[in-house]
Design a protein around this motif. Structure first.
Motif, short mmCIF file in Angstrom:
data_model
loop_
_atom_site.label_atom_id
_atom_site.label_comp_id
_atom_site.label_asym_id
_atom_site.label_seq_id
_atom_site.Cartn_x
_atom_site.Cartn_y
_atom_site.Cartn_z
N LYS A 114 0.83 -1.20 0.00
CA LYS A 114 0.00 0.00 0.00
C LYS A 114 0.87 1.26 0.00
O LYS A 114 0.52 2.26 -0.63
CB LYS A 114 -0.92 0.00 1.22
CG LYS A 114 -1.93 -1.15 1.26
CD LYS A 114 -2.84 -1.15 0.04
CE LYS A 114 -3.76 0.07 0.03
NZ LYS A 114 -4.66 0.06 -1.13
N ASN A 115 2.00 1.19 0.68
CA ASN A 115 2.91 2.34 0.70
C ASN A 115 3.49 2.61 -0.68
O ASN A 115 3.81 3.75 -1.03
CB ASN A 115 4.07 2.09 1.69
CG ASN A 115 3.62 2.22 3.13
OD1 ASN A 115 2.57 2.82 3.41
ND2 ASN A 115 4.39 1.65 4.05
N PHE A 116 3.61 1.56 -1.48
CA PHE A 116 4.11 1.70 -2.85
C PHE A 116 3.04 2.26 -3.78
O PHE A 116 3.30 2.50 -4.96
CB PHE A 116 4.58 0.35 -3.39
CG PHE A 116 5.87 -0.15 -2.79
CD1 PHE A 116 6.68 0.67 -2.04
CD2 PHE A 116 6.27 -1.47 -3.00
CE1 PHE A 116 7.87 0.21 -1.49
CE2 PHE A 116 7.45 -1.94 -2.46
CZ PHE A 116 8.26 -1.10 -1.70
N LYS A 117 1.81 2.41 -3.28
CA LYS A 117 0.67 2.92 -4.06
C LYS A 117 0.19 1.93 -5.13
O LYS A 117 -0.48 2.33 -6.09
CB LYS A 117 1.01 4.26 -4.73
CG LYS A 117 1.55 5.32 -3.78
CD LYS A 117 0.55 5.68 -2.69
CE LYS A 117 1.10 6.78 -1.79
NZ LYS A 117 0.21 7.10 -0.66
N ASN A 118 0.55 0.66 -4.96
CA ASN A 118 0.06 -0.36 -5.89
C ASN A 118 -1.32 -0.84 -5.45
O ASN A 118 -1.62 -0.90 -4.26
CB ASN A 118 1.00 -1.57 -5.94
CG ASN A 118 2.33 -1.25 -6.59
OD1 ASN A 118 3.26 -0.82 -5.92
ND2 ASN A 118 2.42 -1.45 -7.89
N THR A 119 -2.15 -1.18 -6.42
CA THR A 119 -3.46 -1.75 -6.11
C THR A 119 -3.27 -3.13 -5.51
O THR A 119 -2.50 -3.94 -6.03
CB THR A 119 -4.33 -1.85 -7.38
OG1 THR A 119 -4.55 -0.54 -7.89
CG2 THR A 119 -5.67 -2.52 -7.08
N LEU A 120 -3.96 -3.40 -4.40
CA LEU A 120 -3.85 -4.68 -3.72
C LEU A 120 -5.19 -5.42 -3.77
O LEU A 120 -6.22 -4.90 -3.35
CB LEU A 120 -3.43 -4.48 -2.26
CG LEU A 120 -3.38 -5.74 -1.38
CD1 LEU A 120 -2.36 -6.74 -1.93
CD2 LEU A 120 -3.04 -5.37 0.07
N ILE A 121 -5.15 -6.62 -4.32
CA ILE A 121 -6.33 -7.49 -4.38
C ILE A 121 -6.09 -8.67 -3.45
O ILE A 121 -5.01 -9.29 -3.49
CB ILE A 121 -6.58 -8.00 -5.82
CG1 ILE A 121 -6.84 -6.82 -6.76
CG2 ILE A 121 -7.75 -8.98 -5.86
CD1 ILE A 121 -6.89 -7.21 -8.23
N ALA A 122 -7.06 -8.96 -2.61
CA ALA A 122 -6.94 -10.09 -1.69
C ALA A 122 -7.82 -11.24 -2.13
O ALA A 122 -8.97 -11.03 -2.54
CB ALA A 122 -7.34 -9.66 -0.27
N ILE A 123 -7.27 -12.45 -2.09
CA ILE A 123 -8.09 -13.66 -2.18
C ILE A 123 -7.99 -14.31 -0.81
O ILE A 123 -6.96 -14.87 -0.44
CB ILE A 123 -7.57 -14.62 -3.27
CG1 ILE A 123 -7.66 -13.98 -4.66
CG2 ILE A 123 -8.38 -15.93 -3.25
CD1 ILE A 123 -7.18 -14.87 -5.79
N THR A 124 -9.04 -14.17 -0.05
CA THR A 124 -9.01 -14.63 1.35
C THR A 124 -10.37 -15.16 1.77
O THR A 124 -11.40 -14.74 1.25
CB THR A 124 -8.58 -13.49 2.29
OG1 THR A 124 -8.55 -13.97 3.64
CG2 THR A 124 -9.52 -12.29 2.20
N GLY A 125 -10.32 -16.06 2.73
CA GLY A 125 -11.56 -16.61 3.27
C GLY A 125 -12.10 -15.80 4.43
O GLY A 125 -13.12 -16.17 5.03
#
Length: 320
Positions: A114-125
């Protein structure tokens, strides 16, 4: 454990996992479509990361994305926090896979992304996990229980992650209009690749071109077939295919004729033989052979004789 008991237990495991996968349909929401659109509109790559079994699933999803037109790279979550963060470029989108979303490595990694300003997508239960709250988009891979009797070994959960990865990749494939020709460019090796790019012309160019005229003697027909080792010859008149003579035709002729010395090619040949365009796919030639229960085809190019395709050619090329 007896065979019946083993089989019954295996069926129970499959049932547990299949029900979990079926329930994933209910978990697909706007966050999923937003994630797909974000990747589609991105100028960068997709970086997949995870720890443990989730990392293994991530490598498979990377392979699927790459083979269907979406550039992807695997980055192990443990290695990422020890120097491999340099893998992530400015326009890349990161997909982080974690059943719990609360593993130590993920808790360190997510804020850095997030600090890198990249979009983060989670695959989580667990949508309410640390990862779920850090992510821009969450793909919910929740499962009620693992197939493991102790509810510990990642089984159902990793299957769910894999299915979501497939859904993501195929949605992107559809958006990109990714065709079978595109797929062939990325899969040139093996039998799968050959079914997508191998053409009849690739085969006929390597084969002999046996040919006789309608007036050719039976003896010379036999010599022509034997010389070219394809068990067949085309019969040409004025450059056009008018018939075909196979080993089978010769055997039938010999069994029904006492004196064949006066017979000519036109007396033995089968008229109106099955043909295929030289530019056609080899897999189409196989279908034509199978549908007509024959082993050889005459290939033509703009109506002109181009050569022979034999079933053995397709076996050799691994099409069958």
């Amino acid at each position: 454990m007896k065979d019946v008991a083993i089989q019954s237990y295996a069926k129970e495991i499959i049932h547990i996992e299949s029900k979990a996968i079926e329930n994933l349909e209910n978990l697909i929401d706007k966050s999923f479509s937003d994630a797909v659109n974000a990747i589609y509109n991105s100028k960068g790559r997709v970086i997949l990361t995870g720890i443990g079994k989730s990392a293994i699933i991530a490598t498979k999803i990377v392979a699927t994305l790459n083979s269907t037109g979406t550039p992807a790279v695997f980055m192990h979550a443990a290695d990422a926090i020890h120097g491999d963060l340099g893998t992530i470029l400015r326009d890349d989108i990161v997909i982080c896979i974690s059943k719990s979303g609360n593993t130590p490595e993920i808790k360190v990694l997510a804020p850095l992304i997030k600090n890198f300003k990249n979009t983060l997508i989670a695959i989580t239960g667990n949508k309410d996990s640390f990862l779920g709250k850090q992510a821009d988009f969450v793909l919910n891979s929740y499962v009620d229980k693992e197939a493991c009797p102790n509810n510990l070994a990642p089984t159902t959960s990793t299957t769910a992650q894999l299915v979501l990865g497939d859904a993501l990749a195929v949605c992107l494939l559809k958006l990109r209009g990714f065709s079978s020709d595109d797929f062939a460019r990325f899969h040139p090796g093996g039998s799968l690749g050959k079914t997508l790019y191998l053409r009849v012309s690739d085969i006929t160019s390597q084969n002999m071109k046996p040919q006789v005229s309608p007036e050719t003697t039976t003896k010379d027909v036999i010599v022509e077939i034997s010389k070219n080792m394809l068990g067949v010859t085309a019969v040409l008149e004025n450059g056009k295919v008018v018939g075909i003579i196979t080993d089978g035709d010769l055997r039938r002729m010999l069994s029904s004729t006492e004196d064949f010395t006066k017979l000519k090619a036109k007396d033995i040949m089968s008229k109106n033989p099955k043909t295929i365009k030289n530019s056609a796919m080899a897999i189409d030639a196989l279908e034509l052979l199978e549908n007509n229960d024959i082993t050889q085809l005459i290939a033509v190019n703009s109506g002109e004789y181009a050569g022979i395709v034999h079933l053995h050619n397709l076996v050799k090329e691994g099409i069958i």
